[in-house]
Design an enzyme around this catalytic site. Sequence first.
Site, short mmCIF file in Angstrom:
data_model
loop_
_atom_site.label_atom_id
_atom_site.label_comp_id
_atom_site.label_asym_id
_atom_site.label_seq_id
_atom_site.Cartn_x
_atom_site.Cartn_y
_atom_site.Cartn_z
N LYS A 54 0.81 -1.22 0.00
CA LYS A 54 0.00 0.00 0.00
C LYS A 54 0.85 1.28 0.00
O LYS A 54 0.47 2.27 -0.64
CB LYS A 54 -0.98 0.00 1.18
CG LYS A 54 -0.32 0.11 2.55
CD LYS A 54 -1.36 0.10 3.67
CE LYS A 54 -0.74 0.19 5.04
NZ LYS A 54 -0.06 1.45 5.36
N CYS A 80 -7.32 0.30 8.19
CA CYS A 80 -7.07 -0.34 9.47
C CYS A 80 -8.45 -0.53 10.09
O CYS A 80 -9.13 0.46 10.40
CB CYS A 80 -6.21 0.54 10.38
SG CYS A 80 -6.12 -0.16 12.05
N SER A 81 -8.89 -1.78 10.23
CA SER A 81 -10.27 -2.02 10.69
C SER A 81 -10.32 -2.50 12.13
O SER A 81 -11.35 -2.97 12.60
CB SER A 81 -10.95 -3.03 9.78
OG SER A 81 -10.21 -4.24 9.77
N SER A 118 -18.64 2.27 6.89
CA SER A 118 -18.97 1.30 7.95
C SER A 118 -20.21 1.73 8.72
O SER A 118 -20.45 2.93 8.92
CB SER A 118 -17.79 1.23 8.91
OG SER A 118 -18.16 0.64 10.13
N TYR A 142 -11.71 4.37 15.02
CA TYR A 142 -11.97 3.71 13.73
C TYR A 142 -13.24 4.29 13.10
O TYR A 142 -13.23 4.72 11.94
CB TYR A 142 -12.14 2.19 13.91
CG TYR A 142 -12.73 1.53 12.70
CD1 TYR A 142 -11.97 1.36 11.53
CD2 TYR A 142 -14.04 1.10 12.68
CE1 TYR A 142 -12.52 0.78 10.39
CE2 TYR A 142 -14.61 0.51 11.55
CZ TYR A 142 -13.84 0.36 10.41
OH TYR A 142 -14.38 -0.21 9.28
N VAL A 172 -20.74 -8.04 8.48
CA VAL A 172 -20.44 -8.90 7.34
C VAL A 172 -19.85 -10.24 7.78
O VAL A 172 -19.05 -10.29 8.71
CB VAL A 172 -19.44 -8.20 6.39
CG1 VAL A 172 -19.39 -8.92 5.05
CG2 VAL A 172 -19.81 -6.74 6.19
N LYS A 180 -8.64 -12.31 10.56
CA LYS A 180 -9.17 -11.27 11.42
C LYS A 180 -9.19 -11.68 12.89
O LYS A 180 -9.41 -10.84 13.77
CB LYS A 180 -10.58 -10.88 10.96
CG LYS A 180 -10.56 -10.26 9.56
CD LYS A 180 -11.92 -9.75 9.14
CE LYS A 180 -12.31 -8.53 9.96
NZ LYS A 180 -13.47 -7.84 9.41
#
Length: 323
Positions: A54, A80-81, A118, A142, A172, A180
Amino acid sequence: FMIIVTGGAGFIGSNIVRGLNEEGRTDILIVDDLNEGDKFKNLLGLRYLDYKHKDDFLAEIQEGIYDGIDIEVIFHQGACSDTMEYDCNFMMETNYEYSKALLHFSLSHRIPFLYASSASTYGDGKNGFTEGDKCESALNIYAFSKLAFDRYVRNILPEAKSQVVGLKYFNVYGPQEHHKGKMASIVYQLYKQVQANGFVKLFKGIDGYGDGEQLRDFVYVKDLVKVNLWFWKNNAASGVYNCGTGSANTFKAVAEAVISYLGKGHIEYIDFPEVLKGKYQNYTQADLTNLLKAGYDEGFHDLNQAVAEYCAILDKGGYFTYE
Protein backbone atom coordinates in the site's frame (compact mmCIF):
# COMPACT_ATOMS: atom_id res chain seq x y z
CA PHE A 1 -7.63 -1.72 -18.84
CA MET A 2 -6.94 -2.35 -15.18
CA ILE A 3 -9.05 -2.66 -12.04
CA ILE A 4 -7.54 -1.69 -8.69
CA VAL A 5 -8.69 -3.29 -5.43
CA THR A 6 -7.09 -1.88 -2.30
CA GLY A 7 -7.31 -4.19 0.69
CA GLY A 8 -7.51 -6.92 -1.94
CA ALA A 9 -5.87 -9.47 0.36
CA GLY A 10 -8.34 -8.66 3.14
CA PHE A 11 -11.74 -10.18 3.84
CA ILE A 12 -14.09 -8.05 1.74
CA GLY A 13 -11.47 -6.99 -0.82
CA SER A 14 -10.52 -10.58 -1.65
CA ASN A 15 -14.21 -11.41 -2.10
CA ILE A 16 -14.55 -8.52 -4.57
CA VAL A 17 -11.54 -9.87 -6.49
CA ARG A 18 -13.21 -13.29 -6.50
CA GLY A 19 -16.45 -11.73 -7.80
CA LEU A 20 -14.49 -10.06 -10.62
CA ASN A 21 -12.72 -13.37 -11.38
CA GLU A 22 -16.12 -15.04 -11.72
CA GLU A 23 -16.94 -12.50 -14.42
CA GLY A 24 -13.73 -13.32 -16.24
CA ARG A 25 -11.71 -10.34 -15.00
CA THR A 26 -8.11 -10.99 -13.96
CA ASP A 27 -6.56 -7.63 -14.98
CA ILE A 28 -6.55 -6.60 -11.34
CA LEU A 29 -3.92 -4.82 -9.27
CA ILE A 30 -4.19 -5.84 -5.61
CA VAL A 31 -2.94 -3.27 -3.12
CA ASP A 32 -2.50 -4.34 0.50
CA ASP A 33 -0.13 -4.87 3.41
CA LEU A 34 0.68 -8.52 4.15
CA ASN A 35 2.04 -7.75 7.59
CA GLU A 36 -0.58 -9.99 9.25
CA GLY A 37 0.99 -13.43 8.96
CA ASP A 38 -1.81 -15.43 7.40
CA LYS A 39 -3.31 -12.88 5.07
CA PHE A 40 -1.36 -14.14 2.04
CA LYS A 41 -3.58 -17.25 2.11
CA ASN A 42 -6.47 -15.08 0.92
CA LEU A 43 -4.55 -14.49 -2.33
CA LEU A 44 -3.87 -18.16 -3.11
CA GLY A 45 -7.29 -18.75 -4.68
CA LEU A 46 -7.45 -15.49 -6.66
CA ARG A 47 -6.39 -14.52 -10.19
CA TYR A 48 -4.85 -11.08 -10.57
CA LEU A 49 -2.24 -9.19 -12.56
CA ASP A 50 -0.02 -7.77 -9.82
CA TYR A 51 0.35 -7.06 -6.11
CA LYS A 52 1.69 -3.84 -4.55
CA HIS A 53 2.36 -2.83 -0.96
CA LYS A 54 0.00 0.00 0.00
CA ASP A 55 2.79 2.50 0.75
CA ASP A 56 4.57 1.81 -2.55
CA PHE A 57 1.29 2.20 -4.41
CA LEU A 58 0.53 5.56 -2.80
CA ALA A 59 4.05 6.80 -3.56
CA GLU A 60 3.70 5.73 -7.21
CA ILE A 61 0.32 7.47 -7.52
CA GLN A 62 1.85 10.66 -6.14
CA GLU A 63 4.76 10.35 -8.56
CA GLY A 64 2.33 10.15 -11.51
CA ILE A 65 3.27 6.59 -12.50
CA TYR A 66 -0.39 5.65 -13.04
CA ASP A 67 -1.33 8.78 -14.97
CA GLY A 68 -1.11 7.13 -18.38
CA ILE A 69 -2.71 3.83 -17.40
CA ASP A 70 -6.33 3.13 -18.29
CA ILE A 71 -7.85 2.35 -14.90
CA GLU A 72 -11.47 1.24 -15.17
CA VAL A 73 -12.48 1.41 -11.51
CA ILE A 74 -10.98 1.54 -8.02
CA PHE A 75 -12.57 -0.51 -5.24
CA HIS A 76 -11.02 1.04 -2.14
CA GLN A 77 -11.48 -1.53 0.64
CA GLY A 78 -8.13 -1.10 2.39
CA ALA A 79 -8.18 0.29 5.94
CA CYS A 80 -7.07 -0.34 9.47
CA SER A 81 -10.27 -2.02 10.69
CA ASP A 82 -9.16 -2.85 14.23
CA THR A 83 -11.68 -1.12 16.51
CA MET A 84 -9.27 -1.64 19.42
CA GLU A 85 -6.53 0.44 17.74
CA TYR A 86 -6.04 3.53 19.90
CA ASP A 87 -3.29 5.32 17.95
CA CYS A 88 -5.48 8.07 16.51
CA ASN A 89 -2.82 9.55 14.25
CA PHE A 90 -2.05 6.17 12.70
CA MET A 91 -5.76 5.51 12.16
CA MET A 92 -6.35 8.90 10.51
CA GLU A 93 -3.26 8.55 8.31
CA THR A 94 -4.25 5.06 7.17
CA ASN A 95 -8.02 5.47 6.81
CA TYR A 96 -8.59 9.17 6.16
CA GLU A 97 -5.54 10.71 4.49
CA TYR A 98 -4.89 7.64 2.30
CA SER A 99 -8.52 7.59 1.18
CA LYS A 100 -8.41 11.31 0.33
CA ALA A 101 -5.30 10.83 -1.81
CA LEU A 102 -6.95 8.00 -3.78
CA LEU A 103 -10.21 9.91 -4.09
CA HIS A 104 -8.49 12.95 -5.62
CA PHE A 105 -6.48 10.75 -7.97
CA SER A 106 -9.76 9.12 -9.10
CA LEU A 107 -11.56 12.42 -9.53
CA SER A 108 -8.77 14.01 -11.53
CA HIS A 109 -8.67 10.99 -13.90
CA ARG A 110 -12.46 10.45 -13.85
CA ILE A 111 -12.14 6.92 -12.54
CA PRO A 112 -15.17 5.45 -10.72
CA PHE A 113 -14.27 5.23 -7.02
CA LEU A 114 -16.16 2.84 -4.74
CA TYR A 115 -15.06 2.74 -1.14
CA ALA A 116 -15.84 0.92 2.11
CA SER A 117 -17.52 2.90 4.83
CA SER A 118 -18.97 1.30 7.95
CA ALA A 119 -22.15 1.04 10.01
CA SER A 120 -19.96 1.98 12.98
CA THR A 121 -20.57 5.56 11.75
CA TYR A 122 -24.00 5.34 13.44
CA GLY A 123 -22.45 5.45 16.92
CA ASP A 124 -24.69 3.74 19.45
CA GLY A 125 -27.49 3.66 16.87
CA LYS A 126 -29.99 5.46 19.07
CA ASN A 127 -30.80 7.95 16.31
CA GLY A 128 -31.46 5.24 13.74
CA PHE A 129 -29.62 3.98 10.69
CA THR A 130 -30.43 6.38 7.88
CA GLU A 131 -27.54 7.94 5.96
CA GLY A 132 -26.88 11.56 6.95
CA ASP A 133 -25.97 13.90 9.79
CA LYS A 134 -29.04 13.23 11.94
CA CYS A 135 -28.07 9.61 12.70
CA GLU A 136 -24.31 9.58 12.34
CA SER A 137 -21.75 9.57 15.15
CA ALA A 138 -18.69 7.60 16.31
CA LEU A 139 -17.82 5.64 19.45
CA ASN A 140 -14.15 4.98 18.60
CA ILE A 141 -11.35 6.33 16.43
CA TYR A 142 -11.97 3.71 13.73
CA ALA A 143 -15.58 4.85 13.36
CA PHE A 144 -14.48 8.48 13.42
CA SER A 145 -11.92 7.92 10.62
CA LYS A 146 -14.71 6.42 8.47
CA LEU A 147 -17.23 9.13 9.36
CA ALA A 148 -14.72 11.91 8.67
CA PHE A 149 -14.12 10.53 5.18
CA ASP A 150 -17.87 10.15 4.46
CA ARG A 151 -18.31 13.80 5.38
CA TYR A 152 -15.36 14.82 3.23
CA VAL A 153 -16.85 12.93 0.28
CA ARG A 154 -20.25 14.54 0.72
CA ASN A 155 -18.65 17.98 0.73
CA ILE A 156 -16.94 17.45 -2.61
CA LEU A 157 -19.65 15.40 -4.36
CA PRO A 158 -21.38 18.43 -5.91
CA GLU A 159 -18.15 19.14 -7.85
CA ALA A 160 -17.40 15.50 -8.78
CA LYS A 161 -17.43 14.68 -12.50
CA SER A 162 -17.12 10.91 -12.00
CA GLN A 163 -18.78 8.27 -9.85
CA VAL A 164 -17.98 8.23 -6.12
CA VAL A 165 -19.86 5.69 -3.98
CA GLY A 166 -19.39 4.93 -0.29
CA LEU A 167 -21.00 1.79 1.12
CA LYS A 168 -21.64 1.56 4.86
CA TYR A 169 -21.10 -2.13 5.54
CA PHE A 170 -23.11 -3.63 8.38
CA ASN A 171 -22.17 -6.96 10.07
CA VAL A 172 -20.44 -8.90 7.34
CA TYR A 173 -19.67 -12.63 7.36
CA GLY A 174 -18.32 -15.09 4.80
CA PRO A 175 -15.22 -16.83 3.43
CA GLN A 176 -11.65 -15.55 3.77
CA GLU A 177 -11.88 -13.92 7.20
CA HIS A 178 -9.53 -16.20 9.20
CA HIS A 179 -6.81 -13.54 9.49
CA LYS A 180 -9.17 -11.27 11.42
CA GLY A 181 -8.91 -13.42 14.55
CA LYS A 182 -11.06 -11.90 17.30
CA MET A 183 -12.49 -9.42 14.79
CA ALA A 184 -13.83 -12.22 12.55
CA SER A 185 -17.62 -12.49 12.20
CA ILE A 186 -19.89 -14.10 14.77
CA VAL A 187 -20.70 -16.88 12.28
CA TYR A 188 -17.00 -17.80 12.05
CA GLN A 189 -16.58 -17.64 15.85
CA LEU A 190 -19.66 -19.78 16.53
CA TYR A 191 -18.68 -22.39 13.95
CA LYS A 192 -15.24 -22.68 15.56
CA GLN A 193 -16.76 -22.86 19.07
CA VAL A 194 -19.11 -25.75 18.19
CA GLN A 195 -16.29 -27.66 16.50
CA ALA A 196 -13.94 -27.13 19.46
CA ASN A 197 -16.29 -27.34 22.46
CA GLY A 198 -19.61 -28.76 21.27
CA PHE A 199 -21.44 -25.60 22.34
CA VAL A 200 -21.46 -21.83 21.75
CA LYS A 201 -21.34 -18.92 24.16
CA LEU A 202 -23.58 -15.89 23.75
CA PHE A 203 -24.07 -12.85 25.98
CA LYS A 204 -26.91 -12.73 28.46
CA GLY A 205 -29.44 -9.99 27.92
CA ILE A 206 -28.89 -6.37 28.96
CA ASP A 207 -30.77 -3.07 28.51
CA GLY A 208 -34.10 -4.86 28.13
CA TYR A 209 -32.89 -7.45 25.61
CA GLY A 210 -33.31 -11.17 26.40
CA ASP A 211 -30.41 -13.65 26.44
CA GLY A 212 -28.85 -13.79 22.96
CA GLU A 213 -31.58 -11.48 21.68
CA GLN A 214 -29.33 -8.55 20.75
CA LEU A 215 -29.96 -7.78 17.07
CA ARG A 216 -27.68 -7.06 14.15
CA ASP A 217 -28.08 -6.56 10.44
CA PHE A 218 -25.94 -9.55 9.39
CA VAL A 219 -25.00 -9.38 5.70
CA TYR A 220 -23.37 -12.12 3.63
CA VAL A 221 -20.15 -10.96 1.96
CA LYS A 222 -21.41 -12.22 -1.43
CA ASP A 223 -24.18 -9.63 -1.21
CA LEU A 224 -21.65 -6.85 -0.58
CA VAL A 225 -19.78 -7.93 -3.70
CA LYS A 226 -23.04 -7.85 -5.66
CA VAL A 227 -23.82 -4.32 -4.47
CA ASN A 228 -20.30 -3.05 -5.31
CA LEU A 229 -20.34 -4.54 -8.80
CA TRP A 230 -23.90 -3.36 -9.43
CA PHE A 231 -23.05 0.27 -8.62
CA TRP A 232 -20.02 0.20 -10.88
CA LYS A 233 -21.65 -1.57 -13.85
CA ASN A 234 -24.78 0.55 -13.76
CA ASN A 235 -22.88 3.79 -13.17
CA ALA A 236 -25.47 4.40 -10.45
CA ALA A 237 -25.78 7.73 -8.67
CA SER A 238 -22.89 8.87 -6.49
CA GLY A 239 -23.45 9.04 -2.74
CA VAL A 240 -22.93 7.29 0.56
CA TYR A 241 -25.28 4.32 0.98
CA ASN A 242 -26.14 1.74 3.59
CA CYS A 243 -25.08 -1.79 2.69
CA GLY A 244 -26.93 -4.28 4.88
CA THR A 245 -29.93 -6.53 4.35
CA GLY A 246 -32.46 -4.14 5.85
CA SER A 247 -33.52 -6.72 8.43
CA ALA A 248 -32.06 -7.47 11.85
CA ASN A 249 -31.52 -10.97 13.25
CA THR A 250 -30.66 -12.04 16.79
CA PHE A 251 -27.32 -13.60 17.74
CA LYS A 252 -29.43 -16.53 18.93
CA ALA A 253 -30.86 -16.99 15.40
CA VAL A 254 -27.31 -17.06 13.97
CA ALA A 255 -26.20 -19.59 16.58
CA GLU A 256 -29.23 -21.76 15.82
CA ALA A 257 -28.43 -21.61 12.09
CA VAL A 258 -24.84 -22.78 12.73
CA ILE A 259 -25.98 -25.53 15.14
CA SER A 260 -28.65 -26.65 12.68
CA TYR A 261 -26.07 -26.90 9.86
CA LEU A 262 -23.57 -28.83 11.98
CA GLY A 263 -26.24 -31.06 13.49
CA LYS A 264 -24.74 -30.67 16.97
CA GLY A 265 -24.17 -28.15 19.74
CA HIS A 266 -26.18 -25.99 22.15
CA ILE A 267 -26.11 -22.42 23.44
CA GLU A 268 -24.77 -21.33 26.82
CA TYR A 269 -25.21 -17.77 28.04
CA ILE A 270 -22.42 -15.82 29.73
CA ASP A 271 -22.54 -12.54 31.67
CA PHE A 272 -22.36 -9.41 29.55
CA PRO A 273 -18.76 -8.05 29.83
CA GLU A 274 -18.35 -4.91 31.94
CA VAL A 275 -15.82 -3.53 29.46
CA LEU A 276 -18.48 -3.41 26.70
CA LYS A 277 -21.22 -1.73 28.71
CA GLY A 278 -22.14 1.58 27.10
CA LYS A 279 -19.99 0.80 24.03
CA TYR A 280 -22.12 -1.91 22.49
CA GLN A 281 -24.72 -1.75 19.74
CA ASN A 282 -27.67 -3.85 20.92
CA TYR A 283 -29.42 -3.30 17.63
CA THR A 284 -28.47 -2.41 14.05
CA GLN A 285 -30.65 -2.43 10.95
CA ALA A 286 -29.84 -0.72 7.68
CA ASP A 287 -32.41 1.65 6.25
CA LEU A 288 -32.30 0.66 2.57
CA THR A 289 -34.53 3.46 1.23
CA ASN A 290 -31.66 5.24 -0.56
CA LEU A 291 -30.06 2.03 -1.85
CA LEU A 292 -33.36 0.95 -3.40
CA LYS A 293 -33.99 4.46 -4.73
CA ALA A 294 -30.61 4.26 -6.50
CA GLY A 295 -32.06 1.24 -8.32
CA TYR A 296 -30.43 -1.72 -6.59
CA ASP A 297 -32.81 -4.65 -7.12
CA GLU A 298 -30.71 -7.81 -6.73
CA GLY A 299 -31.84 -8.65 -3.20
CA PHE A 300 -30.01 -10.28 -0.29
CA HIS A 301 -29.43 -13.83 0.91
CA ASP A 302 -31.68 -15.32 3.56
CA LEU A 303 -29.73 -15.71 6.83
CA ASN A 304 -30.18 -19.48 7.25
CA GLN A 305 -29.32 -20.19 3.62
CA ALA A 306 -26.22 -17.98 3.68
CA VAL A 307 -24.97 -19.32 7.04
CA ALA A 308 -25.32 -22.90 5.75
CA GLU A 309 -23.45 -22.00 2.55
CA TYR A 310 -20.66 -20.33 4.52
CA CYS A 311 -20.39 -23.23 7.00
CA ALA A 312 -20.04 -25.63 4.04
CA ILE A 313 -17.10 -23.50 2.83
CA LEU A 314 -15.62 -23.54 6.36
CA ASP A 315 -15.87 -27.35 6.29
CA LYS A 316 -13.39 -27.20 3.40
CA GLY A 317 -11.08 -24.72 5.12
CA GLY A 318 -12.89 -21.44 4.46
CA TYR A 319 -10.65 -20.21 1.62
CA PHE A 320 -11.23 -19.88 -2.12
CA THR A 321 -9.44 -22.36 -4.34
CA TYR A 322 -7.51 -21.48 -7.48
CA GLU A 323 -9.59 -22.94 -10.28
